[in-house]
Design a protein around this motif. Structure first.
Motif, PDB file in Angstrom:
ATOM      1  N   THR A 175      73.838  39.347  27.613  1.00  0.00           N
ATOM      2  CA  THR A 175      73.779  38.349  26.541  1.00  0.00           C
ATOM      3  C   THR A 175      72.759  38.723  25.471  1.00  0.00           C
TER       4      THR A 175
ATOM      5  N   CYS B 295      67.647  32.009  19.651  1.00  0.00           N
ATOM      6  CA  CYS B 295      68.986  31.910  19.046  1.00  0.00           C
ATOM      7  C   CYS B 295      70.041  31.714  20.123  1.00  0.00           C
ATOM      8  N   VAL B 296      71.080  31.002  19.743  1.00  0.00           N
ATOM      9  CA  VAL B 296      72.277  30.840  20.568  1.00  0.00           C
ATOM     10  C   VAL B 296      73.443  31.297  19.696  1.00  0.00           C
ATOM     11  N   GLY B 297      73.947  32.491  19.978  1.00  0.00           N
ATOM     12  CA  GLY B 297      74.998  33.046  19.146  1.00  0.00           C
ATOM     13  C   GLY B 297      74.437  33.762  17.945  1.00  0.00           C
TER      14      GLY B 297
ATOM     15  N   SER C 222      72.425  35.596  22.803  1.00  0.00           N
ATOM     16  CA  SER C 222      72.017  34.238  23.156  1.00  0.00           C
ATOM     17  C   SER C 222      70.848  34.293  24.120  1.00  0.00           C
TER      18      SER C 222
ATOM     19  N   ALA D  59      71.284  27.765  16.283  1.00  0.00           N
ATOM     20  CA  ALA D  59      72.646  27.827  16.831  1.00  0.00           C
ATOM     21  C   ALA D  59      73.626  27.583  15.691  1.00  0.00           C
TER      22      ALA D  59
ATOM     23  N   VAL E  93      75.743  27.506  27.798  1.00  0.00           N
ATOM     24  CA  VAL E  93      75.136  28.643  27.094  1.00  0.00           C
ATOM     25  C   VAL E  93      73.797  28.274  26.458  1.00  0.00           C
ATOM     26  N   TRP E  94      73.529  26.966  26.308  1.00  0.00           N
ATOM     27  CA  TRP E  94      72.202  26.606  25.804  1.00  0.00           C
ATOM     28  C   TRP E  94      71.487  25.640  26.761  1.00  0.00           C
TER      29      TRP E  94
END
Length: 471
Positions: A206, A234-236, A243, A264, A279-280
């Motif tokens: 990831t 960061c997410v994405g 991520s 995000a 994912v978060w």
């Protein structure tokens, strides 16, 4: 033009917009003009006398439109889409006609209160707990700047705005190399300085920030006399979907007393689907979170939702009260959102988000996002099975990267740049390149409002048809 003339011309504009969107698949996605081609057709000076609307519209069609890249094209697979759902465009026409400046509650009470309500709808939809309050910023860049300024002021006991930074110890902000360049700009504008943005290595599939390296960097900075101020996760990530492990980052932040901001911008929209919220995991512990409904959710640009655990800290950082902004009843529990934003002026952004959420419902938006994720994953699987292609970063929601490396390739960077250029010159789809671990790769992201499974199939056909023709 007066408002009576506008009545008929406005109807013409609505017809033009509907026709434009109906014909998008017939147009090349990216503008095919050369640099300077458009400006060469524009007069060097403004006209001294009025021109007719018909003349202006003629030039719009024949001079301007050939130079437009069509961001609403269903095969726009580059960057992230700046979607504009029809209902959002409709709402924006009302916003433009009303033309309110919504800086204070008093200057448009409905705009302020609708913003409060729609932000809370979004908070609930993405699974944030009740402790968060929301504000609509113009972009994620502004939200990130707000977060960095708040980090700075909290660390300096609210003295930075008053005394400047010259007499202070250097502040340090921590982020991986995968974060958006808006973080760099926020560091510049805040006066913290690029040298004090500490880049933490990324690890694993990831490409998450290495929290052990993060802790070591903070310890080393404290020992060296720096002032750690905050962490940006960061997410994405924009480049390849990196991520961070949000829960692990929050553990470090809590132990060190650091303010946290989570970017995000595009991926956060997918959190309206409960199955993607893992994912978060840990996001409920962040101080600041940003996502852009004007990307994946279809709200007309600009519309960024910025969520805060403690808006009072942001207000303390940004609020200023000249006499001309003071209003009666200011102590009545009202919100002046201009105190939550860098600009004083504010557009009525909440209206389009309100229209959008009501007209499509969360289930309608979830279906769209789930389709895009499924189609992108399917394309990645097909390319992985196609000779000469390899997937470099696996799909993060609807974003993945790949490259073309047929047997005997001598310079894969040059070949893949050539492939991107050829694909975009072809015009049927639009892709962009990035680098992963130094290698040039090609990005694919499904997110266009009108994208279909057939459009993603077309992407496969274009990529695999063009690639073997290159030398």
């Amino acid at each position: 033009m007066d408002w009576e003339n506008f009545r008929s011309r406005g109807k013409d504009a609505a017809d033009w917009a509907a026709d434009y969107h109906a014909t998008l698949r017939e147009r090349p996605v990216r503008a095919q003009t050369k640099p300077g081609e458009i400006i060469a057709q524009l007069p060097a000076s403004a006209p001294e006398t009025p021109e007719t609307i018909d003349a202006i519209l003629h030039d719009l069609e024949h001079t301007i439109m050939p130079g437009m890249t069509h961001w609403q094209h269903p095969r726009f697979f580059a960057y992230f889409p700046a979607n504009a759902a029809p209902v959002s465009v409709l709402a924006e026409s009302y916003v433009t006609a009303i033309a309110a400046q919504c800086m204070l509650w008093q200057t448009s009470p409905a705009a302020t209160e609708l913003e409060t309500r729609t932000c809370d709808w979004m908070r609930q939809a993405i699974g944030l707990p009740k402790g968060f309050s929301g504000v609509i910023q113009d972009s994620a860049s502004t939200a990130t700047l707000c977060a960095v300024l708040t980090m700075r002021e909290k660390t300096l006991a609210w003295e930075g705005n008053k005394k400047g930074l010259s007499s202070q110890k250097p502040l340090r902000i921590y982020a991986s190399a995968e974060v958006h360049t808006s973080i760099d700009r926020a560091i510049w504008i805040s006066g913290i300085g690029e040298a004090n943005l500490v880049r933490i290595p990324s690890r694993g599939p990831t490409r998450a920030m290495d929290v052990t390296a993060l802790q070591h960097a903070i310890d080393a900075d404290r020992a060296a006399g720096f002032l750690p101020a905050g962490i940006i996760a960061c997410v994405g990530g924009t480049s390849a979907g990196a991520s961070d492990d949000i829960a692990a980052v929050m553990d470090v932040a809590a132990a060190e007393g650091l303010y946290t901001h989570v970017d995000a911008a595009w991926a956060g929209a997918a959190m309206i689907c409960p199955e993607f919220q893992s994912v978060w995991a840990g996001i409920e512990r962040a101080d600041s979170v940003v996502l852009n409904p004007h990307k994946w959710l279809g709200a007309q640009f600009d519309c960024t939702t910025h969520f805060l655990q403690d808006p009072a800290s942001l207000v303390k950082t940004l609020a200023i009260h000249p006499e001309y902004l003071k209003t009666d009843g200011a102590d009545g529990g009202i919100i002046n959102y201009s105190e939550w934003s860098v600009p004083l002026g504010r557009r009525f952004r909440a209206l389009k988000l309100w229209f959008l959420l009501r007209a499509h419902g969360l289930n309608g938006l979830r279906d769209m996002i789930r389709n895009h994720v499924s189609w992108a994953q399917g394309l990645a699987a097909r390319l992985a099975e196609t000779p000469g292609f390899e997937i470099v970063t696996a799909p993060m929601l609807s974003l993945f990267t790949f490259r073309y490396v047929p047997q005997g390739t001598q310079d894969s960077d040059a070949l893949n740049q050539q492939l991107v250029n050829a694909i975009n010159a072809d015009g049927r789809i639009y892709l962009t390149q990035t680098r992963v671990d130094g290698d040039l790769v090609i990005r694919f992201q499904a997110g266009a409002w009108t994208c279909t499974a057939e459009d993603v199939d077309t992407a496969y056909d274009v990529i695999t048809d063009i690639a073997p023709t290159l030398t």
